[in-house]
Design a protein around this motif. Structure first.
Motif, PDB file in Angstrom:
ATOM      1  N   ASP A  18       0.827  -1.202   0.000  1.00  0.00           N
ATOM      2  CA  ASP A  18       0.000   0.000   0.000  1.00  0.00           C
ATOM      3  C   ASP A  18       0.863   1.254   0.000  1.00  0.00           C
ATOM      4  O   ASP A  18       1.922   1.288   0.613  1.00  0.00           O
ATOM      5  N   GLY A  19       0.381   2.267  -0.697  1.00  0.00           N
ATOM      6  CA  GLY A  19       1.029   3.581  -0.675  1.00  0.00           C
ATOM      7  C   GLY A  19       2.386   3.621  -1.326  1.00  0.00           C
ATOM      8  O   GLY A  19       3.226   4.432  -0.946  1.00  0.00           O
ATOM      9  N   ASN A  20       2.634   2.771  -2.319  1.00  0.00           N
ATOM     10  CA  ASN A  20       3.947   2.706  -2.955  1.00  0.00           C
ATOM     11  C   ASN A  20       4.004   3.558  -4.212  1.00  0.00           C
ATOM     12  O   ASN A  20       3.290   3.308  -5.176  1.00  0.00           O
ATOM     13  N   THR A  21       4.873   4.552  -4.189  1.00  0.00           N
ATOM     14  CA  THR A  21       5.122   5.373  -5.369  1.00  0.00           C
ATOM     15  C   THR A  21       6.623   5.357  -5.643  1.00  0.00           C
ATOM     16  O   THR A  21       7.436   5.229  -4.723  1.00  0.00           O
ATOM     17  N   VAL A  22       6.972   5.450  -6.932  1.00  0.00           N
ATOM     18  CA  VAL A  22       8.380   5.393  -7.318  1.00  0.00           C
ATOM     19  C   VAL A  22       8.753   6.580  -8.200  1.00  0.00           C
ATOM     20  O   VAL A  22       7.904   7.178  -8.862  1.00  0.00           O
ATOM     21  N   ASN A  23      10.038   6.891  -8.186  1.00  0.00           N
ATOM     22  CA  ASN A  23      10.653   7.866  -9.082  1.00  0.00           C
ATOM     23  C   ASN A  23      11.714   7.138  -9.877  1.00  0.00           C
ATOM     24  O   ASN A  23      12.279   6.135  -9.423  1.00  0.00           O
TER      25      ASN A  23
ATOM     26  N   GLN B  76       9.751   6.200  -3.500  1.00  0.00           N
ATOM     27  CA  GLN B  76       9.509   7.536  -2.973  1.00  0.00           C
ATOM     28  C   GLN B  76       8.716   7.491  -1.671  1.00  0.00           C
ATOM     29  O   GLN B  76       9.041   8.165  -0.710  1.00  0.00           O
ATOM     30  N   ALA B  77       7.660   6.699  -1.668  1.00  0.00           N
ATOM     31  CA  ALA B  77       6.815   6.607  -0.479  1.00  0.00           C
ATOM     32  C   ALA B  77       6.278   5.196  -0.362  1.00  0.00           C
ATOM     33  O   ALA B  77       6.120   4.495  -1.356  1.00  0.00           O
ATOM     34  N   THR B  78       5.994   4.783   0.867  1.00  0.00           N
ATOM     35  CA  THR B  78       5.410   3.467   1.095  1.00  0.00           C
ATOM     36  C   THR B  78       4.733   3.416   2.456  1.00  0.00           C
ATOM     37  O   THR B  78       5.216   4.008   3.415  1.00  0.00           O
ATOM     38  N   SER B  79       3.608   2.734   2.514  1.00  0.00           N
ATOM     39  CA  SER B  79       2.983   2.398   3.795  1.00  0.00           C
ATOM     40  C   SER B  79       3.338   0.954   4.118  1.00  0.00           C
ATOM     41  O   SER B  79       3.794   0.639   5.202  1.00  0.00           O
ATOM     42  N   THR B  80       3.109   0.062   3.135  1.00  0.00           N
ATOM     43  CA  THR B  80       3.502  -1.345   3.225  1.00  0.00           C
ATOM     44  C   THR B  80       4.327  -1.642   1.981  1.00  0.00           C
ATOM     45  O   THR B  80       3.792  -1.665   0.878  1.00  0.00           O
ATOM     46  N   ALA B  81       5.633  -1.852   2.162  1.00  0.00           N
ATOM     47  CA  ALA B  81       6.545  -2.046   1.031  1.00  0.00           C
ATOM     48  C   ALA B  81       6.221  -3.328   0.265  1.00  0.00           C
ATOM     49  O   ALA B  81       5.792  -4.316   0.863  1.00  0.00           O
ATOM     50  N   PRO B  82       6.415  -3.309  -1.054  1.00  0.00           N
ATOM     51  CA  PRO B  82       6.145  -4.505  -1.852  1.00  0.00           C
ATOM     52  C   PRO B  82       7.168  -5.610  -1.584  1.00  0.00           C
ATOM     53  O   PRO B  82       8.346  -5.336  -1.374  1.00  0.00           O
ATOM     54  N   THR B  83       6.693  -6.857  -1.577  1.00  0.00           N
ATOM     55  CA  THR B  83       7.579  -8.020  -1.459  1.00  0.00           C
ATOM     56  C   THR B  83       7.363  -8.961  -2.640  1.00  0.00           C
ATOM     57  O   THR B  83       7.964 -10.030  -2.688  1.00  0.00           O
TER      58      THR B  83
END
Length: 173
Positions: free
Chosen positions: A71-76, A128-135
């Motif tokens: 959740d909340g994962n955005t990337v640059n 950039q941002a994360t609530s729950t990082a992807p695995t």
């Protein structure tokens, strides 16, 4: 903030004297052990770019969606300016910019501006941002590059009033 270089590939093709643009790509697997503790601001080095190379453009494509619990994962994506090519793109599987978590990430408004590197650098993916990082999930990073160092010795051009200067082949005869 961590920097992970496990997935980094070197740009190739610099020996081609015809100097054509070429593409380099790598796949970043969020299921890999080196990425199991990502947090906001972490950088994953994707592609090593040599000196005297122009980055014509770069981008990213989600080829396997992140798990539904992320959740909340955005990337640059960028070089020195970490959001040069992609800025704040949502990679969650429910993202409005992705169809079922798969597809190309929306380029930044500056993505069409080529960048000339005077020193070797890397193309980096920043979480950039994360609530729950992807695995889980995979993202393909690609770049269109062109090697632009001088061909031959252009600094020794001479203009003779009466014709060409002597060359070694004339002296050897």
């Amino acid at each position: 903030m961590a920097t992970i270089s496990t997935f980094k590939v070197d740009a190739r093709g610099v020996g081609n004297p015809s100097r054509k643009p070429y593409m380099v790509q790598t796949t970043i697997d969020f299921g890999h052990a080196d990425l199991d503790a990502l947090s906001a601001g972490d950088i994953v080095e994707a592609i090593t770019i040599p000196t005297n190379t122009m980055v014509l453009t770069a981008g990213a494509e989600m080829i396997e969606s992140v798990q539904s619990g992320a959740d909340g994962n955005t990337v640059n994506l960028g070089i020195t300016d970490v959001d040069q090519y992609i800025a704040g793109a949502d990679i969650d599987d429910d993202s409005a910019i992705l169809s079922s978590g798969i597809g190309y990430l929306t380029p930044a408004s500056t993505a069409s501006v080529p960048v000339l590197l005077g020193a070797a650098d890397t193309l980096d993916l920043e979480l950039q941002a994360t609530s729950t990082a992807p695995t889980e999930g995979k993202i393909r990073i690609f770049a269109m590059l062109m090697y632009v160092s001088p061909i031959g010795n252009e600094n020794t051009v001479h203009f003779a009033a009466d014709g060409a200067d002597e060359v070694d082949r004339d002296l050897l005869a």
